[in-house]
Motif scaffolding. Sequence first.
Motif, PDB file in Angstrom:
ATOM      1  N   SER A   1      -3.861  -1.965   7.816  1.00 48.78           N
ATOM      2  CA  SER A   1      -3.741  -2.961   6.749  1.00 48.78           C
ATOM      3  C   SER A   1      -4.257  -4.329   7.178  1.00 48.78           C
ATOM      4  O   SER A   1      -4.284  -5.260   6.363  1.00 48.78           O
TER       5      SER A   1
ATOM      6  N   LYS B   1     -10.062   1.302   3.281  1.00 52.03           N
ATOM      7  CA  LYS B   1      -9.311   1.954   2.206  1.00 52.03           C
ATOM      8  C   LYS B   1      -9.240   3.468   2.402  1.00 52.03           C
ATOM      9  O   LYS B   1      -8.188   4.066   2.231  1.00 52.03           O
TER      10      LYS B   1
ATOM     11  N   LYS C   1      -1.954   1.330  -0.029  1.00 52.54           N
ATOM     12  CA  LYS C   1      -3.198   0.560   0.093  1.00 52.54           C
ATOM     13  C   LYS C   1      -4.415   1.434   0.411  1.00 52.54           C
ATOM     14  O   LYS C   1      -5.548   0.942   0.421  1.00 52.54           O
TER      15      LYS C   1
END
Length: 326
Positions: A199, A8, A32
């Motif tokens: 991701s 993150k 994200k």
Amino acid sequence: MSQSNYVKKVAIVGATGTVGSLIVDELLRLGKHEVTAITRKDSSAASSIPAGVKIAKVDYDDESTLVDALQGQEVLIITMHTRAPPDTQLKLVRAAAAANVPYVLPNEWGVDMADEGLAKDILLGDVEIPVRKLIEELGKSSWIGVVTGFWYSYSLGFGKETFGMEWKTRTWTWIDDGETKMNTITWPQTGRAVGALLSLPIEPEKEGGPSLSSYKNKFIYVSSFCVSQKDMFASVLRVTGTKESDWKFEQEESTKRFEEGRKKVFGGDMSAFPQLLYNRLWFKDGSANFEARHGLANDILGLPKEDLDEATRLAIDRAEKGLKYH
């Protein structure tokens, strides 16, 4: 640190540069990640960092400021000019290890630096190879090298030294036979690739599934097009509506062009570096076609197919305007 199976917190050096800004824009678009821009205390770049990005100001001569800035980060992305002081990356790597940052994306963003002979020929190996080795020696972080090839529109529009096109004089220089294939990338695809990579789940969510950890201390290969000069020229004709008869043609050997560029660079003329760099990749040894040697991660990352003519159109626009910068 995140307790989930996804990273993150991402810190980036060079957030306002050509590659860095593309990556930042994509990370913000995906929504994200928490993005932190690492900037020098005396840098004016902070004023152009987009909203939604945190800013950590550092002093590269004071390691504690780097460590503090990287505490809690899960990824450090390094983007900087190839002529940046060689020890800058090493300072960042040591700080990342001290802050226990799991992943570092070094300042690769170009040709296949897994080929150490090629890396040394283009005079970047002595900078890049020690960075990866130090990360492994410190043992706290893992590196992931993102190999993209040259920027297509920038390179085609630059001039004779790179892909052989001089638009304003309608002169095309064939390098060898013009049939050597080269992997290239667009600027947007670079950002998309990094966003998609970060991701991925850290560990596979199903057996054989993609994961960030599978690229630990490895290169990942992404591209927009694998094209020869003949492919490029055909695209130029389509985009501009010109005919072969509108052009003048020259022919030169890649090895000779490389040696001439190398001689100039070692003589102190750094403006010849593009000639050295690009013509080494035009050698007929397959070094420019990393797709054939390693395969691509485009499908794993879900990267889109792109339109060559659209990228050529941008190159022509840059050439018409005389743009040489990134």
